[in-house]
Write an enzyme that holds these catalytic residues in place. Structure first.
Site, PDB file in Angstrom:
ATOM      1  N   CYS A  68       1.245  -1.504   0.050  1.00  0.00           N
ATOM      2  CA  CYS A  68      -0.099  -0.440   0.098  1.00  0.00           C
ATOM      3  C   CYS A  68       0.969   1.320  -0.085  1.00  0.00           C
ATOM      4  O   CYS A  68       0.304   2.432  -0.339  1.00  0.00           O
ATOM      5  CB  CYS A  68      -0.900  -0.310   0.874  1.00  0.00           C
ATOM      6  SG  CYS A  68      -1.555  -1.445   1.340  1.00  0.00           S
TER       7      CYS A  68
ATOM      8  N   HIS B 209      -3.322   7.400   2.706  1.00  0.00           N
ATOM      9  CA  HIS B 209      -4.018   5.935   2.482  1.00  0.00           C
ATOM     10  C   HIS B 209      -5.215   5.472   2.875  1.00  0.00           C
ATOM     11  O   HIS B 209      -5.365   5.475   4.156  1.00  0.00           O
ATOM     12  CB  HIS B 209      -2.713   4.962   2.595  1.00  0.00           C
ATOM     13  CG  HIS B 209      -3.367   3.183   2.372  1.00  0.00           C
ATOM     14  ND1 HIS B 209      -3.881   3.254   1.353  1.00  0.00           N
ATOM     15  CD2 HIS B 209      -3.177   2.070   2.965  1.00  0.00           C
ATOM     16  CE1 HIS B 209      -3.809   1.808   1.694  1.00  0.00           C
ATOM     17  NE2 HIS B 209      -4.003   1.055   2.885  1.00  0.00           N
TER      18      HIS B 209
ATOM     19  N   ASN C 249     -10.162   0.014   0.293  1.00  0.00           N
ATOM     20  CA  ASN C 249      -8.781  -0.185   0.410  1.00  0.00           C
ATOM     21  C   ASN C 249      -8.454  -0.758  -1.103  1.00  0.00           C
ATOM     22  O   ASN C 249      -8.271  -2.026  -1.432  1.00  0.00           O
ATOM     23  CB  ASN C 249      -8.302  -1.096   1.836  1.00  0.00           C
ATOM     24  CG  ASN C 249      -6.760  -1.206   0.762  1.00  0.00           C
ATOM     25  OD1 ASN C 249      -6.118  -0.756   0.796  1.00  0.00           O
ATOM     26  ND2 ASN C 249      -6.656  -1.575   2.782  1.00  0.00           N
TER      27      ASN C 249
HETATM   28  N1  COA Z   1     -17.890  -8.597   9.338  1.00  0.00           N
HETATM   29  C1  COA Z   1     -18.752  -9.306  11.036  1.00  0.00           C
HETATM   30  N2  COA Z   1     -18.076  -9.866  12.080  1.00  0.00           N
HETATM   31  C2  COA Z   1     -17.015  -9.583  12.055  1.00  0.00           C
HETATM   32  C3  COA Z   1     -16.378  -9.582  10.433  1.00  0.00           C
HETATM   33  C4  COA Z   1     -17.210  -9.074   9.527  1.00  0.00           C
HETATM   34  N3  COA Z   1     -16.761  -8.742   8.443  1.00  0.00           N
HETATM   35  N4  COA Z   1     -14.351  -9.500  10.241  1.00  0.00           N
HETATM   36  C5  COA Z   1     -14.613 -10.097  11.393  1.00  0.00           C
HETATM   37  N5  COA Z   1     -15.569  -9.958  12.526  1.00  0.00           N
HETATM   38  C6  COA Z   1     -15.122 -10.702  13.694  1.00  0.00           C
HETATM   39  C7  COA Z   1     -14.383 -11.174  14.171  1.00  0.00           C
HETATM   40  O1  COA Z   1     -15.058 -12.191  13.572  1.00  0.00           O
HETATM   41  C8  COA Z   1     -14.774 -11.051  15.392  1.00  0.00           C
HETATM   42  O2  COA Z   1     -15.219 -11.933  15.833  1.00  0.00           O
HETATM   43  P1  COA Z   1     -15.227 -12.517  17.591  1.00  0.00           P
HETATM   44  O3  COA Z   1     -15.511 -11.930  18.864  1.00  0.00           O
HETATM   45  O4  COA Z   1     -16.996 -13.171  18.167  1.00  0.00           O
HETATM   46  O5  COA Z   1     -13.819 -14.037  17.048  1.00  0.00           O
HETATM   47  C9  COA Z   1     -15.355 -10.158  16.017  1.00  0.00           C
HETATM   48  O6  COA Z   1     -15.813  -8.640  14.781  1.00  0.00           O
HETATM   49  C10 COA Z   1     -13.934  -8.174  16.017  1.00  0.00           C
HETATM   50  O7  COA Z   1     -13.589  -8.586  15.538  1.00  0.00           O
HETATM   51  P2  COA Z   1     -11.500  -7.898  14.965  1.00  0.00           P
HETATM   52  O8  COA Z   1     -10.854  -8.378  14.204  1.00  0.00           O
HETATM   53  O9  COA Z   1     -11.227  -8.222  16.399  1.00  0.00           O
HETATM   54  O10 COA Z   1     -12.098  -6.125  14.692  1.00  0.00           O
HETATM   55  P3  COA Z   1     -11.749  -5.117  14.664  1.00  0.00           P
HETATM   56  O11 COA Z   1     -11.849  -3.983  15.439  1.00  0.00           O
HETATM   57  O12 COA Z   1     -10.802  -5.235  15.119  1.00  0.00           O
HETATM   58  O13 COA Z   1     -12.069  -5.122  13.213  1.00  0.00           O
HETATM   59  C11 COA Z   1     -10.321  -4.381  11.449  1.00  0.00           C
HETATM   60  C12 COA Z   1     -11.453  -5.718  12.423  1.00  0.00           C
HETATM   61  C13 COA Z   1      -9.917  -5.601  10.517  1.00  0.00           C
HETATM   62  C14 COA Z   1     -11.567  -3.739  10.780  1.00  0.00           C
HETATM   63  C15 COA Z   1      -9.539  -3.298  11.650  1.00  0.00           C
HETATM   64  O14 COA Z   1      -8.807  -4.648  12.328  1.00  0.00           O
HETATM   65  C16 COA Z   1      -9.161  -3.145  11.350  1.00  0.00           C
HETATM   66  O15 COA Z   1      -9.257  -2.163  10.488  1.00  0.00           O
HETATM   67  N6  COA Z   1      -7.484  -3.041  10.805  1.00  0.00           N
HETATM   68  C17 COA Z   1      -6.134  -2.799   9.609  1.00  0.00           C
HETATM   69  C18 COA Z   1      -6.579  -4.064   8.102  1.00  0.00           C
HETATM   70  C19 COA Z   1      -6.024  -2.809   7.012  1.00  0.00           C
HETATM   71  O16 COA Z   1      -6.673  -1.367   6.939  1.00  0.00           O
HETATM   72  N7  COA Z   1      -5.784  -4.037   6.371  1.00  0.00           N
HETATM   73  C20 COA Z   1      -5.058  -3.199   5.309  1.00  0.00           C
HETATM   74  C21 COA Z   1      -3.643  -2.448   5.065  1.00  0.00           C
HETATM   75  S1  COA Z   1      -2.829  -1.965   4.638  1.00  0.00           S
END
Ligand code: COA
Length: 331
Positions: free
Chosen positions: A111, A258, A288
């Site tokens: 990215c 980004h 993204n």
């Molecule tokens: N819909 C519903 N539930 C979802 C889900 C979705 N699309 N994706 C994950 N979950 C669930 C998980 O399974 C988890 O459930 P559980 O508590 O029963 O285990 C719960 O939501 C929380 O998951 P978690 O991974 O802790 O969520 P989060 O608050 O960290 O949000 C992201 C997840 C990916 C949105 C966040 O971590 C993020 O934005 N990270 C950066 C990722 C990024 O930018 N990547 C690209 C970089 S260039």
């Protein structure tokens, strides 16, 4: 000598996939995706490739700059999702647009790729090797996404953005006294954390290996680790860039970040003590797109007349690698 952006362009696939469409594929909801990421829809390729999207974005950037493809000296395509290992995407673009005099190669910093490509072009031009370059960020991530993994498939989209950059020997000074061009850049990598966001290519396999390895060809991500990295590293490297340029966040008109997650952008704004209105966003509509997000947003702002002559922009990104960077530019 400095370099300035004289043309921008972008290209997106036609097909729009909404959060409601994804509800049909995995256990998720429009509400969850919007709240956690800010994304409502994304563009998904139905045949458009990294090369064709790149070429279309380049043609638009050249048209804006008033240049022909034959005048291009360097093509750099930043991508982590090319269709071909050989030839590289930049050579495919060279062929499609007819940039017969250009040297062309790809670069992968995920990215942060567009910024790393821009910085590479800057270095070439500073040393007098080239006078201009087409810089591209282009991805078709939809082929690297596991469409049964709700943790990643809701985040990514496909698209390409390009910028035409030119070296200028003479200073151009705007009415506000600012000198046009790239003021400074900061870039870095932390390979020790590489596996928090990864995607494997083919494993080592040849006629002499009898035990075959199996690997997942899809994106794997530890979202929380990436989130922590981004919210710490992006403001830190922007601060570094501002210090290098001898300015503060108040001297910046727009932070073109980004577009991964609205919460990450809000957190960066807070840490920089900068007003969120200085952080334009379009991730709600296109998600993204890795290396393509910054140039696509830049093109949207440029064509929409939202960037004025003399504006100071900070471009900043982070991504797999892990990589990060910030570049300060006066328009
Ligand atoms: N819909 C519903 N539930 C979802 C889900 C979705 N699309 N994706 C994950 N979950 C669930 C998980 O399974 C988890 O459930 P559980 O508590 O029963 O285990 C719960 O939501 C929380 O998951 P978690 O991974 O802790 O969520 P989060 O608050 O960290 O949000 C992201 C997840 C990916 C949105 C966040 O971590 C993020 O934005 N990270 C950066 C990722 C990024 O930018 N990547 C690209 C970089 S260039």
């Amino acid at each position: 000598m400095t370099i300035r952006i004289t043309g921008t362009g972008s290209a997106l696939p036609e097909k729009i996939v909404t959060n409601f469409d994804l509800q049909e594929l995995v256990e998720t909801s429009d509400e969850w995706i919007r709240e956690r990421t800010g994304i409502a829809q994304r563009r998904i390729s139905m045949g458009e490739t990294v090369a064709t999207l790149s070429a279309a974005a380049c043609q638009r950037a050249l048209e804006m700059a008033g240049k022909t493809a034959e005048e291009v000296e360097l093509i750099l395509v930043a991508t982590c999702s090319p269709e071909m290992l050989l030839p590289c995407c930049a050579c495919q673009v060279q062929d499609i647009i007819g940039a017969s005099h250009a040297a062309a190669f790809d670069l992968n910093a995920a990215c942060s790729g567009f910024l790393f490509a821009l910085n590479t072009a800057y270095a070439y031009m500073q040393s007098g090797i080239y006078k201009n370059a087409l810089i591209v960020g282009s991805e078709v991530l939809s082929k690297l996404v596991d469409w049964s993994d709700r943790g990643t498939c809701v985040l990514f989209g496909d698209g390409a953005g390009a910028a035409f950059v030119e070296a200028s020997a003479e200073d151009i000074v705007r009415d506000n006294g600012r000198k046009v061009g790239m003021e400074c850049m900061v870039q870095g990598s932390d390979g020790t954390k590489g596996m928090v966001l990864s995607c494997a290519e083919r494993p080592v396999d040849n006629a002499f290996i009898s035990e075959k390895q199996t690997i997942s060809p899809y994106i794997q991500m530890n979202g929380q680790e990436v989130y922590k990295f981004a919210t710490r590293q992006v403001p830190a490297c922007i601060h570094q860039a501002l210090d290098k340029a001898g300015i503060t966040a108040e001297d910046v008109d727009m932070f073109v970040l980004h577009q991964a997650n609205v919460r990450i952008i809000e957190s960066v704004a807070k840490r920089l003590k900068a007003d969120i209105s200085k952080f334009p966003m379009n991730l709600d509509k296109i998600g993204n797109m890795s290396s393509a997000t910054i140039p696509v947003l830049l093109d949207e702002l440029n064509r929409g007349g939202r960037i004025q002559d003399g504006n100071r922009l900070v471009l900043s990104g982070f991504g797999a690698g892990l990589t990060y960077g910030a570049t300060v530019i006066v328009w």
